[in-house]
Design an enzyme around this catalytic site. Structure first.
Site, PDB file in Angstrom:
ATOM      1  N   LYS A  33       2.820   4.539   0.987  1.00  0.00           N
ATOM      2  CA  LYS A  33       3.278   5.127   2.245  1.00  0.00           C
ATOM      3  C   LYS A  33       2.941   6.610   2.174  1.00  0.00           C
ATOM      4  CE  LYS A  33       7.226   5.392   5.325  1.00  0.00           C
ATOM      5  NZ  LYS A  33       7.208   6.821   5.623  1.00  0.00           N
TER       6      LYS A  33
ATOM      7  N   CYS B 258      37.140  25.572  19.950  1.00  0.00           N
ATOM      8  CA  CYS B 258      37.935  25.709  21.171  1.00  0.00           C
ATOM      9  C   CYS B 258      39.427  25.527  20.937  1.00  0.00           C
ATOM     10  CB  CYS B 258      37.456  24.734  22.250  1.00  0.00           C
ATOM     11  SG  CYS B 258      37.886  23.016  21.923  1.00  0.00           S
TER      12      CYS B 258
ATOM     13  N   CYS C  34      36.516  16.689  18.342  1.00  0.00           N
ATOM     14  CA  CYS C  34      37.212  17.625  19.210  1.00  0.00           C
ATOM     15  C   CYS C  34      37.510  16.909  20.526  1.00  0.00           C
ATOM     16  CB  CYS C  34      36.305  18.830  19.454  1.00  0.00           C
ATOM     17  SG  CYS C  34      36.760  19.789  20.883  1.00  0.00           S
TER      18      CYS C  34
ATOM     19  N   ASP D  85       2.727  10.435   3.012  1.00  0.00           N
ATOM     20  CA  ASP D  85       3.682  11.363   3.616  1.00  0.00           C
ATOM     21  C   ASP D  85       2.925  12.399   4.449  1.00  0.00           C
ATOM     22  OD1 ASP D  85       6.053  12.439   4.252  1.00  0.00           O
ATOM     23  OD2 ASP D  85       6.486  13.288   2.273  1.00  0.00           O
TER      24      ASP D  85
ATOM     25  N   GLU E 179       0.852  -1.193   0.000  1.00  0.00           N
ATOM     26  CA  GLU E 179       0.000   0.000   0.000  1.00  0.00           C
ATOM     27  C   GLU E 179       0.880   1.234   0.000  1.00  0.00           C
ATOM     28  OE1 GLU E 179      -0.866  -1.490   3.971  1.00  0.00           O
ATOM     29  OE2 GLU E 179      -1.283   0.578   4.566  1.00  0.00           O
TER      30      GLU E 179
ATOM     31  N   CYS F 215      35.122  22.456  25.693  1.00  0.00           N
ATOM     32  CA  CYS F 215      34.771  22.993  24.368  1.00  0.00           C
ATOM     33  C   CYS F 215      33.375  23.619  24.466  1.00  0.00           C
ATOM     34  CB  CYS F 215      34.763  21.892  23.312  1.00  0.00           C
ATOM     35  SG  CYS F 215      34.194  22.484  21.708  1.00  0.00           S
TER      36      CYS F 215
ATOM     37  N   CYS G 119      39.837  21.925  16.587  1.00  0.00           N
ATOM     38  CA  CYS G 119      38.432  22.295  16.715  1.00  0.00           C
ATOM     39  C   CYS G 119      38.261  23.785  16.442  1.00  0.00           C
ATOM     40  CB  CYS G 119      37.954  21.953  18.129  1.00  0.00           C
ATOM     41  SG  CYS G 119      36.310  22.598  18.472  1.00  0.00           S
TER      42      CYS G 119
ATOM     43  N   TYR H 238      -4.629   2.637   8.361  1.00  0.00           N
ATOM     44  CA  TYR H 238      -3.836   1.522   7.855  1.00  0.00           C
ATOM     45  C   TYR H 238      -3.339   0.568   8.944  1.00  0.00           C
ATOM     46  CZ  TYR H 238      -0.163   4.922   8.996  1.00  0.00           C
ATOM     47  OH  TYR H 238       0.616   5.837   9.626  1.00  0.00           O
TER      48      TYR H 238
ATOM     49  N   LYS I 154      11.126   2.738  -0.125  1.00  0.00           N
ATOM     50  CA  LYS I 154      11.064   4.179  -0.411  1.00  0.00           C
ATOM     51  C   LYS I 154      11.308   4.463  -1.895  1.00  0.00           C
ATOM     52  CE  LYS I 154      10.897   6.869   2.670  1.00  0.00           C
ATOM     53  NZ  LYS I 154      11.660   7.273   3.824  1.00  0.00           N
TER      54      LYS I 154
HETATM   55  S1  IVH Z   1       2.303   1.029   9.114  1.00  0.00           S
HETATM   56  C1  IVH Z   1       3.557  -0.838  12.997  1.00  0.00           C
HETATM   57  N1  IVH Z   1       1.433   1.937   6.832  1.00  0.00           N
HETATM   58  O1  IVH Z   1       5.272   5.891   8.011  1.00  0.00           O
HETATM   59  C2  IVH Z   1       3.608  -0.178  11.686  1.00  0.00           C
HETATM   60  N2  IVH Z   1       2.775   3.380   8.155  1.00  0.00           N
HETATM   61  O2  IVH Z   1       8.125   5.681   8.433  1.00  0.00           O
HETATM   62  C3  IVH Z   1       2.951   1.134  11.673  1.00  0.00           C
HETATM   63  N3  IVH Z   1       3.067   5.609   7.210  1.00  0.00           N
HETATM   64  O3  IVH Z   1       5.125   5.985  11.504  1.00  0.00           O
HETATM   65  C4  IVH Z   1       3.067   1.859  10.433  1.00  0.00           C
HETATM   66  N4  IVH Z   1       1.874   5.295   5.407  1.00  0.00           N
HETATM   67  O4  IVH Z   1       3.405   7.385  10.153  1.00  0.00           O
HETATM   68  C5  IVH Z   1       2.150   2.203   7.922  1.00  0.00           C
HETATM   69  N5  IVH Z   1       0.542   2.642   4.815  1.00  0.00           N
HETATM   70  C6  IVH Z   1       1.264   2.891   5.903  1.00  0.00           C
HETATM   71  C7  IVH Z   1       1.869   4.142   6.106  1.00  0.00           C
HETATM   72  C8  IVH Z   1       2.618   4.345   7.251  1.00  0.00           C
HETATM   73  C9  IVH Z   1       2.603   6.162   6.088  1.00  0.00           C
HETATM   74  C10 IVH Z   1       3.946   6.306   8.170  1.00  0.00           C
HETATM   75  C11 IVH Z   1       3.627   6.113   9.627  1.00  0.00           C
HETATM   76  C12 IVH Z   1       4.874   5.528  10.223  1.00  0.00           C
HETATM   77  C13 IVH Z   1       5.911   6.006   9.248  1.00  0.00           C
HETATM   78  C14 IVH Z   1       7.168   5.178   9.299  1.00  0.00           C
END
Ligand code: IVH
Length: 713
Positions: free
Chosen positions: A134, A438, A453, A136, A132, A459, A435, A242, A330
């Site tokens: 991710k 300092c 340092c 942002d 699914e 420092c 450094c 999610y 990613k």
């Molecule tokens: S699952 C236990 N699913 O990404 C797992 N996270 O980089 C819980 N996020 O903290 C996260 N889309 O804020 C999950 N489809 C998705 C997501 C997702 C965005 C975020 C979430 C998490 C962060 C980690």
């Protein structure tokens, strides 16, 4: 201000759409708030009581029709008390985790291999995943009791978040009531803002002369974390569900089934969620989602894969901050070319000299970038820590034309140098060996990529950074004493703060001074009093926070909490670290036996307690504190808490890694060899010398089934 909002010309409430209702609600709420301020704070009422009442009645009518708008911050709920300056803290009953990242196909396949190894599944056994987008945005946990939304909390540090219930109630995607939900249901997901809403918000901000947001994620975060719910309501936030936290009954047996159930309960779930039968299928989903990325209308930064079978998820469990059953794949970072104008050296709290690139500002993926990290001297010279060439061995020089990239929220980095554009006068960069703050020698220890340092607490840069860390959010978090004030007090000749202990003598020293803090620029009687009170409040501090606050290298928040949970009290922790020697002895062994503590972290902690100046500074600090013992969660009622267990022979119901993780989660220590300290040996078929040794020592030996019965299956 006029009472025009309620002159009878408005739409009948039952004909309002949610969008229209939200807009009107926000407008009236803001008017009521202004009227309240004029009446209560400025003693200068601007509208008649009748108009005021009419405004409130209209709000009530809108809220009766759309209960989601009736937030705790709503004027209809206000009882005249001023809202709190900050959000209340919420302890998450089930931690909110983050995700491990994968950046290419090989890392995704490794993830699949790892999961199979852990579960003891052959490479060709079926293993489903969900894939699914991710999102942002920022994560949010919604708690429903008996189907009613009772609390919304941000992730915070994963253990404690902020209570933003009033604000979350204004989000249209978040249902106020659920039909047929388990008695306790915590729904987790992402709050985000669409591209169109983001652009419109920034346009409104420009018009109002207010600050604009760098990207939709910042806009969403800024909008959710508003003290005034009316502002949140006026910013169209969205929510995708999610995941989940505490549940009184399971949602389903699979991840996909659970998400479908959340959708059936009325949550928005991502329409691109796919069920995939292995790594090839998840990678196909990745390509599909990547292709649709530009047309989605909201920001995503990768694809998340999760093991579909929830029984497998339970077996896989968690590392300190991430689940073993999920990974975020990613998208590649965004890139842009610009000029490197200068290289500055910053000195951090552990003495690390960090080179920073000062760039001609350039937009990368919608954000203006003018600084980038250069990591360390090898990186500038075009070498990796192990001496291999990076960027084809090209070094980075002031004046160079460089390619900048950013991935997610991280500090921008430099990916490449265009040698054809290098100015003739550009010379190789010479990394300082003293450094810049300092003048102490800056040395590089063998195996360390970073030059440090050697000035320690003499420092000023290190001392200031250590103090800033000390008062930071996950540490002492003293209200009114942030980075800016630390810089000010550090340089103050009359009332200096040079080390953490000085914070707790501030008030007494101020009382003895002729010029009082309250008479200085930027302070008054009230703010000085507030600061002293905030400091007093923090004399009582949790063990985990204290350990984190010490700023010991390699000890982040989760490691600090791990140490706190394991040692329980400051006295026990301090005694163990004082007695420990790096590399040997029972205290060293015990420290290294903690799941999540490696030799590097362990050595760093032990060293901190054996360096005279640093140790003296810690002792001076702790003398002012009342350190609270750390709870040892999960181990209450555990039959194996505190016991040392050895696994030997073949385990048939679980893998070694799984057995170790579960035993540790129940508070047991898992050792690799049998000694007089061993309490229990779990022996499978083929157990050899370890079982014999245990027998000779009279240690209890049980088989795998008996172990499972002991720990409750
Ligand atoms: S699952 C236990 N699913 O990404 C797992 N996270 O980089 C819980 N996020 O903290 C996260 N889309 O804020 C999950 N489809 C998705 C997501 C997702 C965005 C975020 C979430 C998490 C962060 C980690």
């Amino acid at each position: 201000m006029s009472g025009g909002a309620v002159n009878g010309a408005e739409e009948a409430v039952d004909r309002l759409t949610i969008e229209a209702a939200r807009t009107e609600w926000a407008r009236i709420a803001a008017e009521v708030a202004r009227a309240n301020k004029a009446y209560h704070t400025e003693d200068a009422p601007e509208i008649s009581d009748a108009d005021y009442d009419a405004l409130k009645r209209r709000l009530q009518a809108i809220e009766a029709r759309f209960p989601g708008l009736a937030s705790a911050g709503s004027p209809t709920q206000a009882v005249g008390a001023a809202p709190s300056e900050t959000f209340a803290k919420v302890a998450h009953r089930v931690r909110m985790l983050s995700l491990e990242n994968a950046f290419d196909e090989a890392e995704v396949r490794e993830f699949d291999d790892r999961v199979r190894r852990y579960l003891n599944l052959p490479a060709d056994a079926p293993l489903d995943y969900t894939a699914e987008p991710k999102i942002d945005g920022l994560s949010l946990s919604l708690r429903y009791e008996e189907g009613v939304l009772v609390q919304a909390a941000t992730r915070g540090d994963g253990e404690t978040g902020e209570n933003v219930t009033g604000n979350a109630r204004t989000i249209a995607d978040i249902p106020e009531r659920l039909d047929g939900a388990p008695g306790v249901l915590e729904v987790r997901g992402e709050v985000y803002m669409s591209h169109a809403d983001f652009a419109a918000l920034n346009a409104r901000q420009v018009e109002a002369g207010a600050k604009t947001f760098a990207n939709p994620r910042n806009a969403a975060a800024g909008s959710l974390r508003q003290l005034d719910a009316a502002i949140t309501a006026a910013r169209p936030l969205r929510f995708f569900a999610y995941a989940w936290g505490e549940l009184s009954a399971p949602l389903d047996g699979t991840q996909k089934g659970a998400i479908d159930r959340l959708a059936a309960l009325g949550f928005a779930t991502n329409p691109l969620t796919r069920l995939c039968d292995g790594p090839d299928a998840v990678l196909a989903s990745y390509r599909e989602i990547e292709q649709k990325r530009a047309t989605l209308g909201y920001d995503i930064d990768g694809v998340v894969y999760k093991v579909n079978d929830l029984a497998y998820q339970a077996r896989l469990g968690f590392r300190s901050t991430t689940p073993r059953w999920a990974i975020a794949h990613k998208f590649p970072a965004e890139l842009a070319w610009t000029r490197l104008e200068a290289i500055d050296i910053q000195v951090g709290r552990t003495g690390a000299l960090s080179p920073v690139a000062r760039l001609t500002p350039v937009t990368v993926g919608g954000v203006v970038v003018s600084n980038a990290t250069l990591h360390n001297e090898d990186y500038i010279a075009g070498r990796s820590a192990s001496g291999e060439e990076i960027r084809g061995g090209k070094d980075i020089r002031v004046g160079d034309w460089v390619q900048v990239y950013r991935a997610g929220d991280v500090i921008p980095k430099i990916a490449d140098v265009d040698l054809s554009q290098r100015p003739e006068e550009a010379v190789p960069y010479v990394f300082p060996t003293v450094c810049p703050e300092c003048g102490s020698d800056a040395v590089r220890e063998e195996g360390d990529a970073v030059r440090r340092c050697t000035g320690g607490l003499i420092c000023p840069a290190q001392a200031v950074e250590k103090l800033k860390h000390f008062v930071s959010r996950g540490a002492f978090d003293i209200e009114g004493l942030g980075a800016k004030q630390i810089e000010m007090f550090f340089a103050d000749p009359d009332l200096p703060i040079r080390e953490p202990a000085d914070i707790f003598t501030l008030q007494a020293r101020d009382a003895a001074n002729l010029t009082k803090l309250e008479n200085r620029d930027g302070f008054g009687e009230k703010s000085a009093g507030n600061l002293f009170r905030a400091i007093e409040d923090r004399r009582k501090i949790g063990l985990g926070r204290l350990i984190f606050a010490l700023g010991i290298r390699h000890v982040g928040e989760s490691a600090a909490n791990l140490l706190a949970r394991n040692y329980g009290s400051w006295a026990a922790f301090e005694a163990a670290m004082t007695a420990a020697a790096v590399g040997e002895g029972p205290e060293w062994e015990a420290l290294n036996a903690i799941d999540g503590v490696g030799a590097v972290l362990a050595a760093s902690v032990v060293n901190a307690f054996h360096q005279a100046a640093e140790r003296a500074s810690i002792d001076r600090l702790v003398a002012h504190l009342d350190v609270q013992e750390a709870a040892r969660p999960q181990t209450e009622g555990s039959p194996v808490a505190g016991k040392t267990v050895v696994f030997t022979g073949t385990l048939e119901k679980m893998t070694r890694a799984e057995a170790k993780a579960r035993a540790e989660a129940l508070g047991a220590k898992v050792a690799g060899s049998v000694s007089a300290k061993t309490d229990l040996v779990v022996a499978g078929p083929g157990a050899g010398s370890k079982a014999k040794q245990a027998e000779a020592l009279g240690i209890e030996i049980i088989d795998e089934d008996a172990w499972l019965r002991l720990i409750g299956g």
